[in-house]
Every structure is written in C-alpha cells, then in structure tokens.
Motif scaffolding. Structure first.
Motif, PDB file in Angstrom:
ATOM      1  N   UNK A 187     -11.329 -24.704  20.771  1.00 18.52           N
ATOM      2  CA  UNK A 187     -10.280 -23.702  20.573  1.00 18.52           C
ATOM      3  C   UNK A 187      -9.604 -23.890  19.223  1.00 18.52           C
ATOM      4  N   UNK A 188      -9.325 -22.783  18.507  1.00 22.45           N
ATOM      5  CA  UNK A 188      -8.624 -22.901  17.220  1.00 22.45           C
ATOM      6  C   UNK A 188      -7.274 -23.593  17.405  1.00 22.45           C
ATOM      7  N   UNK A 189      -7.051 -24.630  16.619  1.00 21.32           N
ATOM      8  CA  UNK A 189      -5.791 -25.369  16.645  1.00 21.32           C
ATOM      9  C   UNK A 189      -5.497 -25.851  15.240  1.00 21.32           C
ATOM     10  N   UNK A 190      -4.263 -25.607  14.787  1.00 26.43           N
ATOM     11  CA  UNK A 190      -3.916 -25.954  13.411  1.00 26.43           C
ATOM     12  C   UNK A 190      -3.755 -24.700  12.580  1.00 26.43           C
ATOM     13  N   UNK A 191      -4.076 -24.790  11.312  1.00 25.15           N
ATOM     14  CA  UNK A 191      -3.917 -23.648  10.413  1.00 25.15           C
ATOM     15  C   UNK A 191      -5.259 -23.015  10.090  1.00 25.15           C
ATOM     16  N   UNK A 238      -2.299 -18.398   9.416  1.00 32.33           N
ATOM     17  CA  UNK A 238      -1.204 -19.270   9.796  1.00 32.33           C
ATOM     18  C   UNK A 238      -1.627 -20.244  10.867  1.00 32.33           C
ATOM     19  N   UNK A 239      -0.704 -20.536  11.782  1.00 30.98           N
ATOM     20  CA  UNK A 239      -0.913 -21.572  12.783  1.00 30.98           C
ATOM     21  C   UNK A 239      -1.518 -21.015  14.069  1.00 30.98           C
ATOM     22  N   UNK A 240      -2.395 -21.817  14.668  1.00 29.38           N
ATOM     23  CA  UNK A 240      -2.971 -21.545  15.983  1.00 29.38           C
ATOM     24  C   UNK A 240      -2.655 -22.732  16.896  1.00 29.38           C
ATOM     25  N   UNK A 271       3.896 -20.550  13.007  1.00 29.11           N
ATOM     26  CA  UNK A 271       4.287 -19.804  11.815  1.00 29.11           C
ATOM     27  C   UNK A 271       3.055 -19.181  11.158  1.00 29.11           C
ATOM     28  N   UNK A 272       3.152 -17.886  10.852  1.00 25.96           N
ATOM     29  CA  UNK A 272       2.012 -17.226  10.224  1.00 25.96           C
ATOM     30  C   UNK A 272       2.351 -15.813   9.818  1.00 25.96           C
ATOM     31  N   UNK A 273       1.313 -15.073   9.432  1.00 29.47           N
ATOM     32  CA  UNK A 273       1.522 -13.706   8.979  1.00 29.47           C
ATOM     33  C   UNK A 273       0.375 -12.802   9.372  1.00 29.47           C
ATOM     34  N   UNK A 274       0.715 -11.567   9.771  1.00 28.27           N
ATOM     35  CA  UNK A 274      -0.246 -10.512  10.073  1.00 28.27           C
ATOM     36  C   UNK A 274      -0.212  -9.536   8.900  1.00 28.27           C
ATOM     37  N   UNK A 275      -1.388  -9.195   8.368  1.00 32.49           N
ATOM     38  CA  UNK A 275      -1.435  -8.387   7.149  1.00 32.49           C
ATOM     39  C   UNK A 275      -2.439  -7.248   7.304  1.00 32.49           C
ATOM     40  N   UNK A 276      -2.025  -6.056   6.842  1.00 37.59           N
ATOM     41  CA  UNK A 276      -2.905  -4.897   6.717  1.00 37.59           C
ATOM     42  C   UNK A 276      -3.061  -4.612   5.221  1.00 37.59           C
ATOM     43  N   UNK A 277      -4.106  -5.123   4.591  1.00 39.67           N
ATOM     44  CA  UNK A 277      -4.241  -5.009   3.136  1.00 39.67           C
ATOM     45  C   UNK A 277      -4.214  -3.576   2.618  1.00 39.67           C
ATOM     46  N   UNK A 278      -4.745  -2.621   3.390  1.00 32.21           N
ATOM     47  CA  UNK A 278      -4.814  -1.237   2.925  1.00 32.21           C
ATOM     48  C   UNK A 278      -3.434  -0.593   2.796  1.00 32.21           C
ATOM     49  N   UNK A 337       5.277 -16.639  15.745  1.00 34.66           N
ATOM     50  CA  UNK A 337       4.402 -16.017  16.737  1.00 34.66           C
ATOM     51  C   UNK A 337       4.351 -16.871  17.992  1.00 34.66           C
ATOM     52  N   UNK A 338       4.250 -16.187  19.149  1.00 34.73           N
ATOM     53  CA  UNK A 338       4.063 -16.852  20.429  1.00 34.73           C
ATOM     54  C   UNK A 338       3.013 -16.085  21.214  1.00 34.73           C
TER      55      UNK A 338
END
Length: 217
Positions: free
Chosen positions: A5-9, A26-28, A36-43, A52-53
């Motif tokens: 499972x993804x864990x860490x950054x 960001x973090x998983x 802590x992390x970010x969701x991005x829509x480049x367009x 995030x939780x």
C-alpha cells in the motif's frame, strides 16, 4: 509501499470522467490520500492544497481561506490573489476570530483593530496592512452570495461606501443574515487589492479581505 500500500510521499496521476488529467502529490497513509498534499488540475490551474483525510480535502481554517481566495479571485478578478506569509501567520495566530461569534472573541478582534487605517491607505499600498484588522462602518451591500465549499458555508459580499466610490470584497466563514441593499459595519483582515470588469465597460477596484465581524446596521 508498505504491505503493498502507498505510504509516505508520492504522486498519483489519473483522469476525471471528462478526460481531464489531474494529479495528487503529497502524503499517503495505509494506501489512502491522507496527510499534507495537493490536488491539481493542470488544464485549469485549479488546486486544493492542504490537509487530506481518507481521500477528502479537509482544510484547516487557514488552508480554507488560502485555497478559496486563490480559486475565486482567479475567475472574478483580473489577477489571482495569493495570501502571503504575513497574512497566513496572522490567520494562524488568530484563527479563533474568523469569525468572532462570542463576546470574548469579538472583544479580542476589536482590540486588534487599527482605527487609523482608511481606504486611501489600503488603495495606495496594501502591503503594509496585511497583519492589521480594519474597521469600516455604513457600507452598503451591493452583491451577496452564500455558498458551500469543502464542508464550510461561506458568505461573500461586495460593498460600497456612501459616496459610491470605495469598494470592498469580503469573505466570511459562515452564514449571516444580510442581503443586497443592507447597510453593514465590518471588521476584517485585508489580504490584497484587485479589480474586475464592470457592466459599464470600465474597471472597478476592490480591497479584498477576510471578515471577523459583520454587523447589520
């Protein structure tokens, strides 16, 4: 990866149902987007940066204002507003007064007001006042909107003074019983100056701020 499972950054890239690429960086934790992390829509330059939780964006008070003002200003104004470190530090230190809803927090907010600050000071150079609370009375509401974002009900208000010359654009974290045409007094934290194209074909300048106290006169 821990136990597969993804864990860490890390970074996760995919597409939404419309075929637009988006990514989280960001973090998983235990296979979920948590930390802590970010969701991005480049367009579209859209982003949600902060806490995030279980895959959901659950911003702190400071993160709420930071993301919300960046997002709304990018579509409403001629330039995108970014909260600088001075503003973010003030919000972090005094987040309990945004908004001030008890007598104790209202008193705390009023003690932080710099009553010497006038509109002319803010419009000339707002950078010196990004850690000061301002106080303006007898302002007419000319546009009021209540909306829900990231689990918060927020009210945004456009006001004008009695001489129809000075405009404020205010964000308030909460629902409030005010409407277009009402007269208000407010205490707020200035976060930037901006402008937008008005219906007459000209440009309207505004001082953008985060409200601590709104009083319906």
């Amino acid at each position: 990866m821990i136990d597969g499972k993804p864990s860490g950054e890390g970074k996760f890239v995919t597409q939404n149902s419309a075929g637009d690429e988006w990514y989280y960086e960001g973090e998983f934790t235990d296979g979920t987007i948590t930390g802590q992390g970010g969701y991005y829509l480049p367009e579209s330059d859209y982003q949600e940066v902060g806490t995030y939780e279980d895959g959901l964006f659950v911003p702190t008070k400071v993160e709420l204002f930071d993301n919300m003002i960046r997002w709304y200003s990018s579509s409403m104004f001629k330039k995108t507003l970014e909260l600088n470190d001075t503003t973010l530090e003030f919000l972090q230190a005094h987040e309990n007064i945004f908004p001030a809803t008890t007598e104790e927090t209202k008193s705390e907010a009023m003690n932080l007001v710099d009553s010497s600050i006038e509109y002319k000071h803010l419009s000339k150079s707002i950078d010196d006042y990004l850690d000061k609370l301002i106080y303006f009375k007898n302002q007419e509401l000319i546009q009021t909107e209540e909306f829900t974002i990231w689990g918060h009900t927020v009210t945004r208000m456009l006001t004008i003074n009695q001489n129809y010359t000075n405009h404020h654009y205010i964000f308030y974290d909460g629902a409030i019983d005010v409407f277009d045409g009402d007269n208000i007094t407010f205490v707020s934290l200035p976060v930037g100056s901006a402008s937008y194209n008005n219906v007459s074909g000209g440009s309207t300048n505004v001082i953008v701020s985060i409200a601590s106290i709104i009083i319906k006169n």
